[in-house]
Design an enzyme around this catalytic site. Structure first.
Site, PDB file in Angstrom:
ATOM      1  N   HIS A 224       0.658   5.084   1.339  1.00  0.00           N
ATOM      2  CA  HIS A 224       0.041   6.093   1.986  1.00  0.00           C
ATOM      3  C   HIS A 224       0.493   7.532   2.076  1.00  0.00           C
ATOM      4  O   HIS A 224       1.708   7.760   2.364  1.00  0.00           O
ATOM      5  CB  HIS A 224      -0.106   5.443   3.623  1.00  0.00           C
ATOM      6  CG  HIS A 224      -1.020   6.395   4.632  1.00  0.00           C
ATOM      7  ND1 HIS A 224      -2.349   6.472   4.453  1.00  0.00           N
ATOM      8  CD2 HIS A 224      -0.329   7.370   5.439  1.00  0.00           C
ATOM      9  CE1 HIS A 224      -2.793   7.553   5.288  1.00  0.00           C
ATOM     10  NE2 HIS A 224      -1.603   7.810   5.959  1.00  0.00           N
TER      11      HIS A 224
ATOM     12  N   ASN B 233       0.663  -1.226   0.227  1.00  0.00           N
ATOM     13  CA  ASN B 233       0.115   0.012   0.024  1.00  0.00           C
ATOM     14  C   ASN B 233       0.882   1.249   0.223  1.00  0.00           C
ATOM     15  O   ASN B 233       2.028   1.258   0.528  1.00  0.00           O
ATOM     16  CB  ASN B 233      -0.922  -0.068   1.071  1.00  0.00           C
ATOM     17  CG  ASN B 233      -1.929   1.270   1.144  1.00  0.00           C
ATOM     18  OD1 ASN B 233      -2.432   1.275   0.228  1.00  0.00           O
ATOM     19  ND2 ASN B 233      -2.017   1.928   2.328  1.00  0.00           N
TER      20      ASN B 233
HETATM   21  C1  GRF Z   1      -2.636   8.522  -2.975  1.00  0.00           C
HETATM   22  O1  GRF Z   1      -2.227   9.614  -2.247  1.00  0.00           O
HETATM   23  C2  GRF Z   1      -2.190   7.408  -1.932  1.00  0.00           C
HETATM   24  O2  GRF Z   1      -1.139   7.686  -1.204  1.00  0.00           O
HETATM   25  C3  GRF Z   1      -3.638   7.161  -0.983  1.00  0.00           C
HETATM   26  O3  GRF Z   1      -4.349   7.453  -1.937  1.00  0.00           O
HETATM   27  C4  GRF Z   1      -3.963   8.401  -2.928  1.00  0.00           C
HETATM   28  C5  GRF Z   1      -4.599   7.861  -4.180  1.00  0.00           C
HETATM   29  O4  GRF Z   1      -4.661   8.748  -5.312  1.00  0.00           O
HETATM   30  N1  GRF Z   1      -3.413   5.720  -0.489  1.00  0.00           N
HETATM   31  P1  GRF Z   1      -4.764   8.352  -6.657  1.00  0.00           P
HETATM   32  O5  GRF Z   1      -6.113   7.692  -6.749  1.00  0.00           O
HETATM   33  O6  GRF Z   1      -3.622   7.218  -7.189  1.00  0.00           O
HETATM   34  O7  GRF Z   1      -4.822   9.641  -7.545  1.00  0.00           O
END
Ligand code: GRF
Length: 188
Positions: free
Chosen positions: A110, A108
């Site tokens: 984050h 994941n």
């Molecule tokens: C990202 O900032 C990631 O860190 C978090 O959710 C966001 C997803 O953004 N888990 P995207 O949908 O890839 O633009």
């Protein structure tokens, strides 16, 4: 080729970035089998269609239980021989069935320097905190929320005159380098 499924619930810009890196040969020996999403209106679906990536839309509330939902995901994943799961904005905790099926093989990303600012709106939490820096973290997934073992982090400054949108863009730009780099290192 290692087969990877990408899970996303929303915009999907990290999903698109990873697929582009694979297409351009910057991320080698990886095949993205499909986008897996739990939202039928996720913008990630449009991105997948434009990129020619298959999509599985699986709506949790159409199942009797989380177990039944995850068993359906496992069926789809096994049918396409997926070896790793990459979460990219998947807004749901992974339950015991999926964790067991893919133990140690779920990543994941984050948008904070974990263990700071777990959970939703990590960027807003950092923005409001008064901290001078934040960043993004790639970690293994366990049963907790953003608690799995940290693999790698990237940092950026929080400027005093930033808007939240500017900070978000700075973090996203970090993520577009960080996630492919970690995927290349970890998934082989
Ligand atoms: C990202 O900032 C990631 O860190 C978090 O959710 C966001 C997803 O953004 N888990 P995207 O949908 O890839 O633009």
């Amino acid at each position: 080729m290692t087969k990877v499924a990408i899970f996303a619930s929303g915009s999907g810009s990290n999903f698109e970035n990873i697929v582009q890196r694979v297409k351009e040969g910057q991320l080698q020996n990886i095949e993205v089998t499909a986008l897996y999403t739990d939202h039928d209106d996720a913008y990630a679906i449009e991105r997948a269609q434009q990129l020619g990536v298959p999509v599985h839309v699986t709506i949790p509330k159409t199942f009797d239980s989380k177990k039944a939902y995850e068993q359906q995901l496992i069926k789809l994943l096994k049918a396409e021989q997926v070896e790793w799961i990459v979460l990219a904005g998947y807004m749901r905790l992974i339950g015991p069935d999926l964790l067991e099926a893919y133990e140690g093989r779920i990543l994941n990303i984050h948008p904070s320097l974990l263990p700071k600012f777990k959970g939703i709106d990590a960027i807003g939490q950092a923005y409001e905190s008064g901290d001078k820096e934040t960043g993004s973290t790639v970690h293994y997934v366990d049963s907790g929320m953003d608690t799995g073992e940290i693999i790698e982090q990237s940092r950026c400054e929080i400027h005093p005159d930033d808007t939240k949108a500017q900070l978000e863009e700075r973090i996203k730009n970090l993520e577009y380098e960080l996630y492919p780099r970690v995927i290349a290192k970890i998934i082989r």
